[in-house]
Design an enzyme around this catalytic site. Sequence first.
Site, PDB file in Angstrom:
ATOM      1  N   GLY A  46       0.840  -1.193   0.000  1.00 22.57           N
ATOM      2  CA  GLY A  46       0.000   0.000   0.000  1.00 22.57           C
ATOM      3  C   GLY A  46       0.875   1.242   0.000  1.00 22.57           C
ATOM      4  O   GLY A  46       2.063   1.170   0.344  1.00 22.57           O
ATOM      5  N   GLN A  51       3.212   9.914   1.371  1.00 20.93           N
ATOM      6  CA  GLN A  51       4.508   9.230   1.469  1.00 20.93           C
ATOM      7  C   GLN A  51       5.427   9.581   0.305  1.00 20.93           C
ATOM      8  O   GLN A  51       6.640   9.374   0.393  1.00 20.93           O
ATOM      9  CB  GLN A  51       4.304   7.709   1.549  1.00 20.93           C
ATOM     10  CG  GLN A  51       3.602   7.282   2.837  1.00 20.93           C
ATOM     11  CD  GLN A  51       3.464   5.787   2.919  1.00 20.93           C
ATOM     12  OE1 GLN A  51       2.520   5.220   2.371  1.00 20.93           O
ATOM     13  NE2 GLN A  51       4.400   5.124   3.577  1.00 20.93           N
ATOM     14  N   CYS A  99       5.803  -0.115   7.608  1.00 21.85           N
ATOM     15  CA  CYS A  99       5.496   1.110   6.872  1.00 21.85           C
ATOM     16  C   CYS A  99       6.734   1.536   6.102  1.00 21.85           C
ATOM     17  O   CYS A  99       7.834   1.569   6.665  1.00 21.85           O
ATOM     18  CB  CYS A  99       5.086   2.214   7.844  1.00 21.85           C
ATOM     19  SG  CYS A  99       4.636   3.755   7.013  1.00 21.85           S
ATOM     20  N   LEU A 100       6.563   1.869   4.836  1.00 22.63           N
ATOM     21  CA  LEU A 100       7.698   2.273   4.008  1.00 22.63           C
ATOM     22  C   LEU A 100       8.324   3.572   4.513  1.00 22.63           C
ATOM     23  O   LEU A 100       9.480   3.853   4.181  1.00 22.63           O
ATOM     24  CB  LEU A 100       7.253   2.421   2.550  1.00 22.63           C
ATOM     25  CG  LEU A 100       6.794   1.105   1.888  1.00 22.63           C
ATOM     26  CD1 LEU A 100       6.152   1.378   0.530  1.00 22.63           C
ATOM     27  CD2 LEU A 100       7.959   0.127   1.744  1.00 22.63           C
ATOM     28  N   HIS A 141      -4.555   1.511   7.586  1.00 23.08           N
ATOM     29  CA  HIS A 141      -3.183   2.022   7.714  1.00 23.08           C
ATOM     30  C   HIS A 141      -2.979   3.200   6.751  1.00 23.08           C
ATOM     31  O   HIS A 141      -2.425   4.240   7.138  1.00 23.08           O
ATOM     32  CB  HIS A 141      -2.201   0.872   7.410  1.00 23.08           C
ATOM     33  CG  HIS A 141      -0.757   1.251   7.337  1.00 23.08           C
ATOM     34  ND1 HIS A 141       0.195   0.762   8.212  1.00 23.08           N
ATOM     35  CD2 HIS A 141      -0.067   2.059   6.472  1.00 23.08           C
ATOM     36  CE1 HIS A 141       1.380   1.262   7.886  1.00 23.08           C
ATOM     37  NE2 HIS A 141       1.256   2.045   6.835  1.00 23.08           N
ATOM     38  N   GLU A 142      -3.461   3.058   5.514  1.00 27.69           N
ATOM     39  CA  GLU A 142      -3.298   4.137   4.520  1.00 27.69           C
ATOM     40  C   GLU A 142      -4.182   5.338   4.844  1.00 27.69           C
ATOM     41  O   GLU A 142      -3.760   6.491   4.677  1.00 27.69           O
ATOM     42  CB  GLU A 142      -3.610   3.624   3.110  1.00 27.69           C
ATOM     43  CG  GLU A 142      -2.830   2.402   2.633  1.00 27.69           C
ATOM     44  CD  GLU A 142      -1.341   2.503   2.834  1.00 27.69           C
ATOM     45  OE1 GLU A 142      -0.810   3.624   2.952  1.00 27.69           O
ATOM     46  OE2 GLU A 142      -0.689   1.443   2.894  1.00 27.69           O
ATOM     47  N   HIS A 145      -2.514   7.546   7.206  1.00 29.15           N
ATOM     48  CA  HIS A 145      -1.531   8.446   6.574  1.00 29.15           C
ATOM     49  C   HIS A 145      -2.206   9.728   6.069  1.00 29.15           C
ATOM     50  O   HIS A 145      -1.635  10.817   6.168  1.00 29.15           O
ATOM     51  CB  HIS A 145      -0.854   7.762   5.380  1.00 29.15           C
ATOM     52  CG  HIS A 145       0.296   6.876   5.730  1.00 29.15           C
ATOM     53  ND1 HIS A 145       1.418   7.320   6.387  1.00 29.15           N
ATOM     54  CD2 HIS A 145       0.515   5.557   5.486  1.00 29.15           C
ATOM     55  CE1 HIS A 145       2.275   6.317   6.534  1.00 29.15           C
ATOM     56  NE2 HIS A 145       1.749   5.222   5.999  1.00 29.15           N
TER      57      HIS A 145
HETATM   58  O1  GNR Z   1       3.989  -2.527   2.660  1.00 28.13           O
HETATM   59  C1  GNR Z   1       3.278  -2.385   3.649  1.00 28.13           C
HETATM   60  N1  GNR Z   1       2.905  -3.474   4.368  1.00 28.13           N
HETATM   61  C2  GNR Z   1       1.922  -3.437   5.358  1.00 28.13           C
HETATM   62  C3  GNR Z   1       1.776  -4.547   6.184  1.00 28.13           C
HETATM   63  C4  GNR Z   1       0.799  -4.579   7.155  1.00 28.13           C
HETATM   64  C5  GNR Z   1      -0.044  -3.508   7.308  1.00 28.13           C
HETATM   65  C6  GNR Z   1       0.101  -2.385   6.505  1.00 28.13           C
HETATM   66  C7  GNR Z   1       1.059  -2.363   5.531  1.00 28.13           C
HETATM   67  S1  GNR Z   1       1.194  -0.962   4.499  1.00 28.13           S
HETATM   68  C8  GNR Z   1       2.888  -1.026   4.074  1.00 28.13           C
HETATM   69  C9  GNR Z   1       3.248   0.051   3.061  1.00 28.13           C
HETATM   70  C10 GNR Z   1       3.014   1.423   3.654  1.00 28.13           C
HETATM   71  O2  GNR Z   1       3.779   1.992   4.384  1.00 28.13           O
HETATM   72  N2  GNR Z   1       1.870   1.982   3.380  1.00 28.13           N
HETATM   73  O3  GNR Z   1       1.568   3.189   3.925  1.00 28.13           O
HETATM   74 NI    NI Z   2       2.632   3.280   5.819  1.00 24.72          NI
END
Ligand code: GNR
Ligand code: NI
Length: 174
Positions: A46, A51, A99-100, A141-142, A145
């Site tokens: 995601g 980001q 999270c990246l 999660h997104e 952000h």
């Molecule tokens: O790559 C991602 N893996 C992930 C694993 C579990 C829950 C959420 C994620 S999102 C993350 C990429 C990212 O930072 N998205 O904002």
């Molecule tokens: Ni993230």
Amino acid sequence: MAILPIIEIPDPRLRLVSEPVAGVDDDVRQLIDDMFETMYDAPGIGLAAIQVAVPKRVLVIDLQEQEDEEGKPVKAPRAFVNPEILETSDEYSVYQEGCLSIPEQYADVERPARCRVAWIDRDGERHDEWLDGLMATCLQHEMDHLNGVLFIDHLSRLKRDMVIKKLNKARKAA
Ligand code: GNR
Ligand code: NI
């Protein structure tokens, strides 16, 4: 298409509340395409626009759960413009999240197991669907952000400080 630089903590832009998009025009489609390329390259499942330093309410997800005969992931790209969570389940689930923007750090996060989400896709079509499993977790999660929230904000202060400490240690070693 372009692979864009991903910003990382403690970049203050990760704390911005992103702005809704007025409509899906060529610029938004270009952003979505660049976000997919950036996400696949990272790789991640995601990515939210902030980001890549764009404070717009746009996110992309591809769980890449399916494989073809050769074991290569089958692409299942989904773009969400101006997404809104309308309802969530009373049931919760726990996933180990990463999270990246907080590279190579992982921790368990509890979130509603299912969520009903309304959004506009890359073609400008409206959707309203219940999501579950990893898709529900990733979407939440997104969505965080877009509101300047990171997964570490869901941890105890002790665990959050440990993650930040480990990241800083890894950065120094690199
Ligand atoms: O790559 C991602 N893996 C992930 C694993 C579990 C829950 C959420 C994620 S999102 C993350 C990429 C990212 O930072 N998205 O904002
Ligand atoms: Ni993230």
